[in-house]
Scaffold this motif. Structure first.
Motif, PDB file in Angstrom:
ATOM      1  N   ASN A   1       0.370  -1.389   0.105  1.00 20.03           N
ATOM      2  CA  ASN A   1      -0.292  -0.142  -0.037  1.00 20.03           C
ATOM      3  C   ASN A   1       1.388   1.244  -0.139  1.00 20.03           C
ATOM      4  O   ASN A   1       0.066   2.169  -0.220  1.00 20.03           O
ATOM      5  CB  ASN A   1      -1.133  -0.170   0.840  1.00 20.03           C
ATOM      6  CG  ASN A   1      -2.622  -0.930   1.647  1.00 20.03           C
ATOM      7  OD1 ASN A   1      -2.740  -1.180   0.602  1.00 20.03           O
ATOM      8  ND2 ASN A   1      -1.928  -2.627   1.795  1.00 20.03           N
ATOM      9  N   PHE A   2       2.022   0.515   0.474  1.00 17.64           N
ATOM     10  CA  PHE A   2       3.179   2.061   0.663  1.00 17.64           C
ATOM     11  C   PHE A   2       4.283   2.070  -0.467  1.00 17.64           C
ATOM     12  O   PHE A   2       4.124   0.990  -1.416  1.00 17.64           O
ATOM     13  CB  PHE A   2       4.130   2.023   1.416  1.00 17.64           C
ATOM     14  CG  PHE A   2       2.596   2.193   2.820  1.00 17.64           C
ATOM     15  CD1 PHE A   2       2.738   3.129   3.535  1.00 17.64           C
ATOM     16  CD2 PHE A   2       2.243   1.342   3.186  1.00 17.64           C
ATOM     17  CE1 PHE A   2       1.986   3.752   4.764  1.00 17.64           C
ATOM     18  CE2 PHE A   2       1.189   1.178   4.785  1.00 17.64           C
ATOM     19  CZ  PHE A   2       1.359   2.325   5.599  1.00 17.64           C
ATOM     20  N   TRP A   3       4.553   3.536  -1.047  1.00 22.89           N
ATOM     21  CA  TRP A   3       5.731   3.003  -1.989  1.00 22.89           C
ATOM     22  C   TRP A   3       6.945   4.732  -1.511  1.00 22.89           C
ATOM     23  O   TRP A   3       6.588   5.702  -0.766  1.00 22.89           O
ATOM     24  CB  TRP A   3       5.360   4.000  -3.268  1.00 22.89           C
ATOM     25  CG  TRP A   3       6.645   4.553  -4.057  1.00 22.89           C
ATOM     26  CD1 TRP A   3       7.881   2.946  -4.855  1.00 22.89           C
ATOM     27  CD2 TRP A   3       7.156   4.889  -4.493  1.00 22.89           C
ATOM     28  NE1 TRP A   3       8.786   3.468  -5.089  1.00 22.89           N
ATOM     29  CE2 TRP A   3       8.612   5.298  -5.199  1.00 22.89           C
ATOM     30  CE3 TRP A   3       7.897   6.759  -3.909  1.00 22.89           C
ATOM     31  CZ2 TRP A   3      10.091   6.299  -5.895  1.00 22.89           C
ATOM     32  CZ3 TRP A   3       8.201   7.432  -4.138  1.00 22.89           C
ATOM     33  CH2 TRP A   3       9.639   7.183  -5.178  1.00 22.89           C
ATOM     34  N   PRO A   4       8.154   3.969  -1.410  1.00 19.34           N
ATOM     35  CA  PRO A   4       8.576   2.804  -1.048  1.00 19.34           C
ATOM     36  C   PRO A   4       7.771   1.256  -0.344  1.00 19.34           C
ATOM     37  O   PRO A   4       7.570   1.841   0.468  1.00 19.34           O
ATOM     38  CB  PRO A   4      10.336   3.458  -0.729  1.00 19.34           C
ATOM     39  CG  PRO A   4      10.352   4.971  -1.532  1.00 19.34           C
ATOM     40  CD  PRO A   4       9.208   5.544  -0.314  1.00 19.34           C
ATOM     41  N   VAL A   5       7.848   0.543  -0.673  1.00 15.80           N
ATOM     42  CA  VAL A   5       7.282  -0.454   0.022  1.00 15.80           C
ATOM     43  C   VAL A   5       8.041  -0.955   0.962  1.00 15.80           C
ATOM     44  O   VAL A   5       9.176  -0.938   1.104  1.00 15.80           O
ATOM     45  CB  VAL A   5       7.132  -1.598  -0.731  1.00 15.80           C
ATOM     46  CG1 VAL A   5       6.670  -2.687   0.433  1.00 15.80           C
ATOM     47  CG2 VAL A   5       6.603  -1.576  -2.098  1.00 15.80           C
ATOM     48  N   PRO A   6       7.546  -0.513   2.543  1.00 12.80           N
ATOM     49  CA  PRO A   6       8.748  -1.081   3.252  1.00 12.80           C
ATOM     50  C   PRO A   6       7.977  -2.472   3.679  1.00 12.80           C
ATOM     51  O   PRO A   6       7.791  -3.231   3.503  1.00 12.80           O
ATOM     52  CB  PRO A   6       7.693  -0.544   4.722  1.00 12.80           C
ATOM     53  CG  PRO A   6       6.171  -0.462   3.892  1.00 12.80           C
ATOM     54  CD  PRO A   6       6.376  -0.013   3.002  1.00 12.80           C
ATOM     55  N   ASN A   7       9.021  -2.630   4.717  1.00  7.64           N
ATOM     56  CA  ASN A   7       9.547  -4.399   5.048  1.00  7.64           C
ATOM     57  C   ASN A   7       9.097  -4.555   5.928  1.00  7.64           C
ATOM     58  O   ASN A   7       9.034  -5.419   6.750  1.00  7.64           O
ATOM     59  CB  ASN A   7      10.942  -5.202   4.899  1.00  7.64           C
ATOM     60  CG  ASN A   7      12.236  -4.047   6.212  1.00  7.64           C
ATOM     61  OD1 ASN A   7      10.968  -3.241   6.793  1.00  7.64           O
ATOM     62  ND2 ASN A   7      13.387  -3.528   5.944  1.00  7.64           N
ATOM     63  N   VAL A   8       8.194  -3.602   6.133  1.00  4.72           N
ATOM     64  CA  VAL A   8       7.118  -4.039   8.041  1.00  4.72           C
ATOM     65  C   VAL A   8       5.619  -3.617   7.851  1.00  4.72           C
ATOM     66  O   VAL A   8       5.547  -3.297   6.799  1.00  4.72           O
ATOM     67  CB  VAL A   8       7.493  -3.664   8.985  1.00  4.72           C
ATOM     68  CG1 VAL A   8       9.115  -3.112   9.362  1.00  4.72           C
ATOM     69  CG2 VAL A   8       7.209  -1.953   8.671  1.00  4.72           C
ATOM     70  N   ALA A   9       5.092  -4.506   8.647  1.00  6.32           N
ATOM     71  CA  ALA A   9       2.787  -4.099   8.077  1.00  6.32           C
ATOM     72  C   ALA A   9       2.638  -3.219   8.729  1.00  6.32           C
ATOM     73  O   ALA A   9       3.479  -3.023  10.004  1.00  6.32           O
ATOM     74  CB  ALA A   9       2.561  -5.522   8.499  1.00  6.32           C
ATOM     75  N   SER A  10       2.045  -2.256   7.994  1.00  3.64           N
ATOM     76  CA  SER A  10       1.647  -0.972   9.217  1.00  3.64           C
ATOM     77  C   SER A  10       0.059  -1.274   9.818  1.00  3.64           C
ATOM     78  O   SER A  10      -0.723  -2.028   9.327  1.00  3.64           O
ATOM     79  CB  SER A  10       1.530   0.208   8.379  1.00  3.64           C
ATOM     80  OG  SER A  10       3.031   0.406   8.315  1.00  3.64           O
ATOM     81  N   ARG A  11      -0.655  -0.253   9.958  1.00  3.25           N
ATOM     82  CA  ARG A  11      -1.693  -0.691  11.233  1.00  3.25           C
ATOM     83  C   ARG A  11      -2.568   1.155  11.346  1.00  3.25           C
ATOM     84  O   ARG A  11      -1.843   1.611  11.807  1.00  3.25           O
ATOM     85  CB  ARG A  11      -2.381  -1.307  12.088  1.00  3.25           C
ATOM     86  CG  ARG A  11      -2.678  -1.205  12.726  1.00  3.25           C
ATOM     87  CD  ARG A  11      -3.495  -2.023  13.811  1.00  3.25           C
ATOM     88  NE  ARG A  11      -3.307  -3.526  13.647  1.00  3.25           N
ATOM     89  CZ  ARG A  11      -3.519  -4.451  14.167  1.00  3.25           C
ATOM     90  NH1 ARG A  11      -3.385  -4.426  15.629  1.00  3.25           N
ATOM     91  NH2 ARG A  11      -3.235  -6.159  14.181  1.00  3.25           N
ATOM     92  N   ALA A  12      -2.493   1.324  10.782  1.00  9.25           N
ATOM     93  CA  ALA A  12      -3.850   2.635  11.777  1.00  9.25           C
ATOM     94  C   ALA A  12      -4.907   2.850  12.888  1.00  9.25           C
ATOM     95  O   ALA A  12      -4.953   1.641  12.799  1.00  9.25           O
ATOM     96  CB  ALA A  12      -4.673   3.309  10.156  1.00  9.25           C
ATOM     97  N   VAL A  13      -4.261   3.492  13.674  1.00 12.77           N
ATOM     98  CA  VAL A  13      -5.025   3.390  14.487  1.00 12.77           C
ATOM     99  C   VAL A  13      -5.810   4.387  15.715  1.00 12.77           C
ATOM    100  O   VAL A  13      -4.877   5.813  15.200  1.00 12.77           O
ATOM    101  CB  VAL A  13      -4.163   3.364  16.039  1.00 12.77           C
ATOM    102  CG1 VAL A  13      -4.784   3.247  17.218  1.00 12.77           C
ATOM    103  CG2 VAL A  13      -3.571   1.609  15.896  1.00 12.77           C
ATOM    104  N   LEU A  14      -7.117   4.465  16.149  1.00 13.48           N
ATOM    105  CA  LEU A  14      -7.885   5.872  16.071  1.00 13.48           C
ATOM    106  C   LEU A  14      -7.877   5.445  17.404  1.00 13.48           C
ATOM    107  O   LEU A  14      -7.965   5.182  18.297  1.00 13.48           O
ATOM    108  CB  LEU A  14      -8.818   5.176  15.719  1.00 13.48           C
ATOM    109  CG  LEU A  14      -9.570   6.759  16.291  1.00 13.48           C
ATOM    110  CD1 LEU A  14     -10.204   8.411  15.686  1.00 13.48           C
ATOM    111  CD2 LEU A  14     -11.901   6.514  15.924  1.00 13.48           C
TER     112      LEU A  14
END
Length: 285
Positions: free
Chosen positions: A194-207
């Motif tokens: 979902n990102f560029w550059p592609v990170p080597n970790v998964a991400s999470r959006a938090v509220l």
């Protein structure tokens, strides 16, 4: 100035090349190139033309554009001089309307002065490297600033710490701090693609939604200092970790007042129990 195509890694790279710029790894720069994800994340901020928002790390302004498009008044904090120059040009028309302001520099060094002079925003947003996310959340809470709502996109493992409960391996002083001031819930998980550059970790959006039942403590600075000490050596008991902070006699007095056994570990204590211990420690210090 025309914006690049925020959904195309090739277009973004070409735009940066044309402007003699490159992504800087030291700033943890990654652009969210999934338009649906950008919309979902900003939807969570719940903003309109009456909202004031702080954004940390606008980059080339994909989320900035989403926020301003909903009528909010936005202040963006950007450490990268090249991005700051471009973002100023992209949103010059909003600046002229008094809807957009850019604060250039390290947000950890600029936010407090800006807040003192202009007041804090109602909302906070950032696609953040872990160290910046943890530090600014801690700093703002420590200074008595809590946003009505804050949305941060961070490394998934860090997000798990924010929502972890006592007795679990991810529970930490950061978990306690976040849950003390906010109700924290997950919005969406974002794989590297979902990102560029592609990170080597998964991400999470938090509220993070401000707790209306915010539990007060008598000495917030002592509470934070105690948290750092208690979680500094996870294998040690609460009593052993507190000795360096309060000494043997005062540690035992505080534990007795709080009704907590010195043999337990910090990771087994709830937010409420830790607040109770902090208040007891404040009384005997």
């Amino acid at each position: 100035m025309e914006h690049p195509d925020y959904n195309s890694p090739l277009a973004l790279k070409a735009f940066l090349d044309e402007n003699g710029m490159a992504m800087q790894k030291k700033f943890g720069q990654n652009f969210l190139v999934n338009a649906d994800a950008r919309k979902k994340i900003i939807d969570s901020l719940d903003i309109d033309e009456n909202s004031t928002v702080w954004e940390v790390g606008p980059g080339l302004g994909s989320m900035t554009d989403e926020i301003l498009g909903r009528g909010a008044k936005l202040t963006a904090f950007e450490i990268d001089h090249g991005f700051a120059r471009l973002v100023r040009q992209f949103f010059e028309n909003y600046s002229e309307k008094g809807k957009f302001e850019l604060v250039e520099g390290d947000v950890l060094k600029t936010w407090k002065k800006y807040s003192d002079e202009n007041g804090a925003a109602q909302r906070f947003f950032g696609n953040l490297p872990y160290n910046v996310a943890a530090t600014i959340i801690a700093d703002t809470i420590n200074e008595g600033v809590r946003f009505d709502k804050a949305v941060v996109t961070i490394q998934k493992e860090v997000a798990q710490r924010m929502t972890a409960k006592e007795g679990t391996e991810n529970y930490s002083s950061f978990s306690v701090l976040c849950q003390w001031a906010y109700n924290v819930k997950n919005i969406v998980d974002l794989a590297g693609g979902n990102f560029w550059p592609v990170p080597n970790v998964a991400s999470r959006a938090v509220l993070m939604t401000k707790r209306e039942d915010f539990p007060r403590c008598k000495n917030p600075k002592l509470f934070m200092k105690m948290l750092r000490q208690l979680f500094s050596s996870r294998r040690k008991t609460v009593r052993n970790n507190m000795l360096a902070l309060a000494g043997s006699e005062k540690t035992d007095q505080a534990l007795e007042k709080a009704g907590i056994k010195g043999s337990v570990r910090a990771e087994d204590l709830s937010v409420d129990m830790l607040l109770k211990l902090s208040d007891a420690l404040n009384e005997v210090m």
